[in-house]
Design an enzyme around this catalytic site. Sequence first.
Site, short mmCIF file in Angstrom:
data_model
loop_
_atom_site.label_atom_id
_atom_site.label_comp_id
_atom_site.label_asym_id
_atom_site.label_seq_id
_atom_site.Cartn_x
_atom_site.Cartn_y
_atom_site.Cartn_z
N LYS A 13 -5.48 -4.18 -2.53
CA LYS A 13 -6.64 -3.33 -2.24
C LYS A 13 -6.50 -1.96 -2.92
CE LYS A 13 -5.84 -3.52 2.23
NZ LYS A 13 -4.61 -4.37 2.22
N ARG A 88 -9.15 -2.01 10.92
CA ARG A 88 -8.08 -2.98 11.12
C ARG A 88 -8.11 -3.61 12.51
NH1 ARG A 88 -4.43 -0.47 6.88
NH2 ARG A 88 -2.54 -1.69 6.86
N ARG A 127 7.01 -3.30 -4.55
CA ARG A 127 6.02 -2.23 -4.71
C ARG A 127 6.68 -0.87 -4.91
NH1 ARG A 127 1.00 -1.82 -0.75
NH2 ARG A 127 2.56 -1.90 0.90
N ARG A 159 8.25 2.59 -0.37
CA ARG A 159 7.84 3.04 0.95
C ARG A 159 8.84 2.58 2.01
NH1 ARG A 159 1.66 1.22 1.45
NH2 ARG A 159 2.37 0.77 3.56
N ARG A 170 4.24 -6.33 9.81
CA ARG A 170 2.88 -5.99 9.38
C ARG A 170 2.03 -7.23 9.17
NH1 ARG A 170 4.92 -2.34 5.11
NH2 ARG A 170 3.00 -2.54 3.91
P1 ADP Z 1 -0.71 -1.67 3.32
O1 ADP Z 1 -1.38 -1.20 2.08
O2 ADP Z 1 0.66 -2.20 3.08
O3 ADP Z 1 -1.57 -2.57 4.14
P2 ADP Z 1 -1.40 0.89 4.43
O4 ADP Z 1 -1.02 1.92 3.45
O5 ADP Z 1 -2.84 0.50 4.48
O6 ADP Z 1 -0.48 -0.40 4.21
O7 ADP Z 1 -0.98 1.32 5.89
C1 ADP Z 1 0.34 1.72 6.18
C2 ADP Z 1 0.48 1.93 7.68
O8 ADP Z 1 -0.40 2.97 8.11
C3 ADP Z 1 0.11 0.72 8.55
O9 ADP Z 1 1.18 -0.18 8.70
C4 ADP Z 1 -0.26 1.41 9.86
O10 ADP Z 1 0.88 1.81 10.58
C5 ADP Z 1 -0.96 2.67 9.38
N1 ADP Z 1 -2.42 2.47 9.22
C6 ADP Z 1 -3.14 2.56 8.08
N2 ADP Z 1 -4.43 2.31 8.30
C7 ADP Z 1 -4.55 2.05 9.63
C8 ADP Z 1 -5.63 1.70 10.49
N3 ADP Z 1 -6.88 1.56 10.02
N4 ADP Z 1 -5.36 1.49 11.80
C9 ADP Z 1 -4.12 1.64 12.30
N5 ADP Z 1 -3.05 1.96 11.54
C10 ADP Z 1 -3.26 2.17 10.21
P1 ADP Z 2 -2.54 -3.14 -0.67
O1 ADP Z 2 -3.19 -1.81 -0.96
O2 ADP Z 2 -3.55 -4.21 -0.39
O3 ADP Z 2 -1.48 -3.08 0.37
P2 ADP Z 2 -1.36 -2.80 -3.34
O4 ADP Z 2 -2.56 -2.52 -4.18
O5 ADP Z 2 -0.49 -1.67 -2.99
O6 ADP Z 2 -1.81 -3.60 -2.01
O7 ADP Z 2 -0.52 -3.95 -4.05
C1 ADP Z 2 0.68 -4.43 -3.48
C2 ADP Z 2 1.70 -4.70 -4.59
O8 ADP Z 2 1.27 -5.81 -5.38
C3 ADP Z 2 1.90 -3.56 -5.57
O9 ADP Z 2 3.25 -3.58 -5.97
C4 ADP Z 2 0.97 -3.90 -6.73
O10 ADP Z 2 1.43 -3.36 -7.97
C5 ADP Z 2 1.03 -5.41 -6.73
N1 ADP Z 2 -0.24 -6.06 -7.13
C6 ADP Z 2 -1.49 -5.64 -6.84
N2 ADP Z 2 -2.41 -6.52 -7.33
C7 ADP Z 2 -1.71 -7.52 -7.93
C8 ADP Z 2 -2.08 -8.72 -8.65
N3 ADP Z 2 -3.37 -9.08 -8.79
N4 ADP Z 2 -1.08 -9.50 -9.12
C9 ADP Z 2 0.22 -9.14 -8.95
N5 ADP Z 2 0.64 -8.03 -8.31
C10 ADP Z 2 -0.31 -7.21 -7.81
#
Ligand code: ADP
Ligand code: ADP
Length: 215
Positions: A13, A88, A127, A159, A170
């Site tokens: 995303k 979420r 990542r 992270r 998660r």
């Molecule tokens: P990822 O991209 O791996 O899904 P995020 O960066 O979106 O992770 O979120 C990291 C953490 O921040 C989550 O595990 C949660 O603890 C918190 N968080 C982010 N967005 C939300 C939300 N909409 N509701 C509750 N917690 C959130």
């Molecule tokens: P989210 O925001 O949904 O948690 P990220 O955009 O941070 O996910 O992507 C998670 C990990 O996967 C990052 O290391 C990113 O570089 C990698 N990634 C994202 N899109 C792709 C794809 N289409 N194919 C392979 N790796 C990807």
Amino acid sequence: MNVILFGPPGAGKGTQAKKLVEFYKIPQISTGDILRANVREGSELGLAAKEYMDKGELVPDEVLIGIIKNRLKEADCEKGFMLDGYPRTLPQADALSEILEELKKPIDVVLNFEVPDEALVTRISGRLMCKCGASYHKTFNPPKKAGLCDACGAEVYQRADDSEEAVKNRLKVYKTQTQPLIEYYEQKGLLKTLDGTKNIDLVFEDIKAILLEFA
Ligand code: ADP
Ligand code: ADP
Ligand code: ZN
């Protein structure tokens, strides 16, 4: 164009959001980025959120609803916005509907990224993140200069919540608390599901094809 980017952690995303921001000139609203910025600044909100984030738990709904309510009122959301990581939970989704009804900014589409668990674990464990919100991968999408963000030049890092333990939690949290929203948005006729296993450029092409209708 008011869009929700929806999908499990690691689905891509954030990666797509950065490309969409550049292409459509509408802001990305990443609740994860907003929370991490607060943690870095050591704000009260950040201190409260950190313990949940480190464990891979969701931060309480009322905190997130407050953040989103304020953010969506900002001027840069006039022409549209991309929500990344929100909603979420069902209460978050209901609150969003209310907020957007008041602001007269209905959601146009919910892009649902589909990626199997094994791939999510591989993606998240490799990542690399930048404080500007840019996201890289050690093998799938490395920064051009090793260790440094393409976008802002800052040092990239892993992270704290991308540890194997936290990732597993998660994914569990996603399945129990977040996945039910697929049905919620399907019933509203807003859901478009994407094959998130394709490479980054191909996923971007698929998204642009869907968004053509709303731009
Ligand atoms: P990822 O991209 O791996 O899904 P995020 O960066 O979106 O992770 O979120 C990291 C953490 O921040 C989550 O595990 C949660 O603890 C918190 N968080 C982010 N967005 C939300 C939300 N909409 N509701 C509750 N917690 C959130
Ligand atoms: P989210 O925001 O949904 O948690 P990220 O955009 O941070 O996910 O992507 C998670 C990990 O996967 C990052 O290391 C990113 O570089 C990698 N990634 C994202 N899109 C792709 C794809 N289409 N194919 C392979 N790796 C990807
Ligand atoms: Zn950066």
